[in-house]
Design an enzyme around this catalytic site. Sequence first.
Site, short mmCIF file in Angstrom:
data_model
loop_
_atom_site.label_atom_id
_atom_site.label_comp_id
_atom_site.label_asym_id
_atom_site.label_seq_id
_atom_site.Cartn_x
_atom_site.Cartn_y
_atom_site.Cartn_z
N PRO A 1 -69.81 0.81 9.98
CA PRO A 1 -71.01 0.37 10.70
C PRO A 1 -70.76 -0.74 11.71
O PRO A 1 -69.82 -1.53 11.55
CB PRO A 1 -71.94 -0.13 9.59
CG PRO A 1 -71.20 -0.05 8.33
CD PRO A 1 -69.84 0.45 8.57
N CYS A 2 -71.61 -0.78 12.72
CA CYS A 2 -71.59 -1.86 13.69
C CYS A 2 -72.44 -2.97 13.07
O CYS A 2 -73.64 -2.84 12.92
CB CYS A 2 -72.23 -1.35 14.98
SG CYS A 2 -72.49 -2.58 16.23
#
Length: 462
Positions: free
Chosen positions: A102-103
Amino acid sequence: MSIRVVELFAGVGGFRIGFEGAPGTSSNNRFRIVWANQWEPSTKKQHAAEVYSARWGLSPDNERPTLFTSSSGQNDVFVNEDISTIEASEIPEHDLLCGGFPCQDYSVAKTLDKAKGLSGKKGVLWWEIHRIAEYHRPSYLLLENVDRLLKSPKGQRGRDFAVMLASLEDLNYVVEWRMVDASSYGFPQRRKRVFILAHGQGTPGHEALTKGGSPKYWMEEDGALARSLPILPNNDGEPTWFCLRENKNDDLADVSDNFNTGKGGKDPGSPFLGTGVMVNGKVWTSKTTPRDVKSTLTLGDILQDSERVADEFILTPESLNHERGWIYLKGAKRELRTGTDGFTYRYSEGPITFPDALDRASRTIITGEGGKGASRFKHVVKFRPTKEQVERMGLSSEGASLVREKIGLKLTEWVRRLTPIELERLNGFPDNHTEGVTDGKRAFFMGNALVCGIVSRIAESL
Ligand SMILES: C[S@@+](CC[C@H](N)C(=O)[O-])C[C@H]1O[C@@H](n2cnc3c(N)ncnc32)[C@H](O)[C@@H]1O
């Protein structure tokens, strides 16, 4: 000898298919997944892990049921546990570490306790990748992320990617990255993701770039990403360059604090463009134009025949005509709405193509793609229903005629959602790869996954 790969955040195994080919095929034995990890924090039941272990024929260990091994005797381990709880020493030696993660907020602060040094935010999965890379020092890292990574966070554009690059520099990697829209390379889905490839000491890429090789030549011609995903030369001259650190000895907390802070409250935008390399803390980056591909698969090319489509994917006349139904949601609107705070505001948005165009690549699959509920973003395609489907779904009713009139369908045409198999095809997974869980979950997996063929192309050039 095969290249040994560790797959983190494995989901339902998109990287593995990209590297090894579909389960059960031996289309490529140059790469072998020796250890994989997947754990879904938000649910008790581990659906993705169930799919993964079933497809690759892995069985749980008697003493540690979250550890799966192959009965074929191949050295192949899958662990369904939170990666942050796994000691790096448990993971076997490998040549390449891969994963889509994930960012999140990658900022780093100096800890008050000087002895501990620096700390990133808890629960940020980038630091798990970094921890494992630091311990094992694999020759390569291949990572995938959403395009937002290059631009986040809002007040300090590009900081998170800068921290990530600087932390890889600390491990002595050189890094190249590329924003890739899968449809530019012939795949049937417009899916934009950034692929990040780090080359460790002793690899040809590291040698070439640290011994004076031209970053422009690497980015456009000779680099692993340029060879697998060709681009046109950028005729605007040399790529722009800058240093990640203001001062040579700045640590990660300094990069985190000082990178692109902007002056006078103005948002300077992110300095990271669609393609780039980082060598010894220096970054070169430029815009990217993919080289034309001869043919692109379209959404129409991957559709199943009407007879294969179950009724639940066929939209009912009521769900289309409903005042908050499909036609309303897909259409243009200008209306007054009331927020949760009681204030009214004017809301407006344009129409989106409805039904979806069949003669080009599809829009991006999102995690909410599954389920019957009407939505602006789920794909809806035109098809020719069978006689039985017309009867069962009431497609010759008055309500159905009204739908045809509103959205311009012929008498023989109707609309439906995409089936789980079609969603799998858009990402290049084998048909029914995710079978065994609900359709909503299958769609969720595909919204999270990647276009496997992009990984295969990069694997090819490695
Ligand atoms: C973007 S998806 C990757 C999908 C994968 N590339 C595929 O082809 O299906 C990220 C995955 O990381 C998993 N994940 C999230 N937190 C995790 C953790 N702490 N430990 C292990 N896996 C985690 C999620 O469940 C999700 O499947």
